[in-house]
Structures are given as C-alpha cells and as structure tokens.
Design a protein around this motif. Structure first.
Motif, short mmCIF file in Angstrom:
data_model
loop_
_atom_site.label_atom_id
_atom_site.label_comp_id
_atom_site.label_asym_id
_atom_site.label_seq_id
_atom_site.Cartn_x
_atom_site.Cartn_y
_atom_site.Cartn_z
N GLN A 1 0.85 -1.19 0.00
CA GLN A 1 0.00 0.00 0.00
C GLN A 1 0.89 1.24 0.00
OE1 GLN A 1 -1.57 -1.43 3.64
NE2 GLN A 1 -3.67 -1.47 2.90
N LYS A 2 0.55 2.18 -0.86
CA LYS A 2 1.33 3.42 -0.96
C LYS A 2 1.39 4.12 0.40
CE LYS A 2 1.86 7.40 -3.91
NZ LYS A 2 1.19 8.45 -4.66
N GLY A 3 2.58 4.46 0.83
CA GLY A 3 2.76 5.20 2.08
C GLY A 3 2.74 4.33 3.33
N ASN A 4 2.49 3.03 3.18
CA ASN A 4 2.45 2.14 4.34
C ASN A 4 3.84 1.53 4.55
OD1 ASN A 4 2.16 -0.11 6.10
ND2 ASN A 4 -0.01 -0.28 5.57
N THR A 5 4.58 2.08 5.53
CA THR A 5 5.96 1.63 5.72
C THR A 5 6.02 0.19 6.24
OG1 THR A 5 5.92 2.75 7.86
CG2 THR A 5 7.01 3.91 6.06
N ASP A 6 5.01 -0.21 7.04
CA ASP A 6 4.97 -1.61 7.49
C ASP A 6 4.79 -2.54 6.29
OD1 ASP A 6 5.35 -0.99 10.10
OD2 ASP A 6 3.24 -1.15 10.69
N GLY A 7 3.93 -2.13 5.36
CA GLY A 7 3.70 -2.91 4.15
C GLY A 7 4.97 -3.05 3.33
N GLU A 8 5.70 -1.95 3.26
CA GLU A 8 6.96 -1.95 2.51
C GLU A 8 7.96 -2.91 3.16
OE1 GLU A 8 8.28 2.04 1.81
OE2 GLU A 8 9.94 1.37 0.56
#
Ligand SMILES: [Zn+2]
Length: 224
Positions: A140-147
């Motif tokens: 998800q764009k902007g989701n650092t945990d997702g990254e």
C-alpha cells in the motif's frame, strides 16, 4: 583398510546427526511463532472470473491452491487465518448488477471488518511478451509496514524464483481501500511457458507459500 572403516564410521555419525537435525526441524514446524496473529488470505478471482489464463492453466485455481498452502503453514505456526474464498466462486450476490465490483467490495469488507494484523492477496500475472516472468510484490502506498513486509517476503522469494522484481507501491483497489497492512503478490506469469508449468506444480506452489510465510515470520520478529 583401517582408514576405510574410520571414514565409514564418520559418515555414519554424520548421517545420524543429519537425521536428528531433520527431526528437530520437522518438530519446529509445529511452533507458535505467529500465535495471536490474525491474517486474511485473499485468493484472487474465482467463479466465472478465471483471472489470467494460459493453455489449461487458470489463475483463480492456482491462486487458491497457493492460498490454502499459505493457510496451512500459517496455522501450523499458530496464526488465525480467514480466507476470502475457499472454493471456486466469487463473493457477489445473485442479484449483483456488477459481479466484479461487488466481489471486490466484499473482499475489502472482509479485510476491514475482521480485526486482523495483515492480509495477503494472491494473484498470478500475464503479459503479452512470453519472456517476462518472476514474482512481483505490491504494498500500500505510504504504508511503511507494508513496505517492510514486502521486503522480507521478497528476501525469501529469491530462493524460489530467479526473478524477484523490485517491490512497488501498488495502485490496486484491494490495497487502496483497506485499512490493515497488506500486500498483493503476483506469484508468477502464466504467459511464460516455463513459469506456467512451475506454477501448476504442487512443489512449486508449496515453495511460494513457504516463502510468504517465512517472510511474514521475519516481519513480526522485526516488529518485536
Ligand atoms: Zn489476478
């Protein structure tokens, strides 16, 4: 002659040690490293929507086979798992005017309404050029945990696929409309004949599933 016996004994001891280690490894699978974690596994497409297709291979069927392997491995580690679908169907009602829209809306609802820690949406790709192959992971764009989660899964995928593409923020409905951290994983290209064959093999599906689960484990260890 004496030397031969000596080496024979060393070999036997090594084999015995390996067997003991394998046994320990086997037991380790039944651990609880993901105890208390709730995860939604979204198996893309289903029903009349086959997703990508090539020869006899349908994306929706293979997605589900991988998703079920992910579910099994997650449960063995103590995680709670909710599947958006467990068979060959979509989530739209009989009266739906747009099946695809309602199906997607219901998947998003399942992700947003369950108290979950993360979700993984499993898909396969297709591309006009048959050469293109490999794994793509979208967060998800902007989701650092997702990254972060994407990077841990990508690290594990490197030992499964020879082409793990750079992780990207994905512009997908299931990522844009959901609250919890989640990923959309394109596990391979059905349009690449070699990868299509691999994706239909149970062993390869299992390797993909195990890479996803190992990446999830590494992510939660990192968060602690
Ligand atoms: Zn798909």
């Amino acid at each position: 002659m004496k030397q031969k016996w000596k080496y024979g004994c060393i070999a036997l001891v090594m084999i015995a040690a390996m067997l003991i280690m394998t046994e320990a490894g086997g037991k380790k699978i039944q651990d609880d490293t993901l105890s208390g974690i709730m995860i939604v596994i979204d198996s893309g497409h289903g029903g009349k929507d086959n997703g990508a297709m090539a020869n006899e291979a349908n994306e929706d069927e293979i997605n589900l086979l991988i998703a079920k392997k992910v579910r099994k491995a997650l449960r063995e580690k103590g995680a709670g798992v909710v599947m958006t679908r467990t068979g060959d169907y979509d989530l739209a009602s009989e009266s739906a005017t747009s099946r695809k829209k309602e199906d997607m809306r219901k998947r998003v609802e399942m992700i947003n309404q369950n108290r979950i820690d993360l979700f993984i949406s499993i898909h396969l790709n297709a591309y006009p050029s048959a050469d293109v192959h490999g794994v793509q992971i979208f967060y998800q764009k902007g989701n650092t945990d997702g990254e972060l989660l994407a990077s841990y899964i990508a690290e594990e995928m490197v030992s499964v696929s020879d082409h793990v593409m750079h992780n990207k923020a994905g512009d997908y409905y299931i990522l844009n409309e959901t609250g919890p951290t989640g990923l959309l994983i394109e596990c391979g290209f059905l349009s690449n004949p070699q990868e299509q064959k691999l994706l239909q093999e149970e062993d390869y599906q299992l390797e993909l599933a195990q890479a996803i689960v190992s990446g999830i484990e590494a992510y939660f260890v990192a968060l602690q």
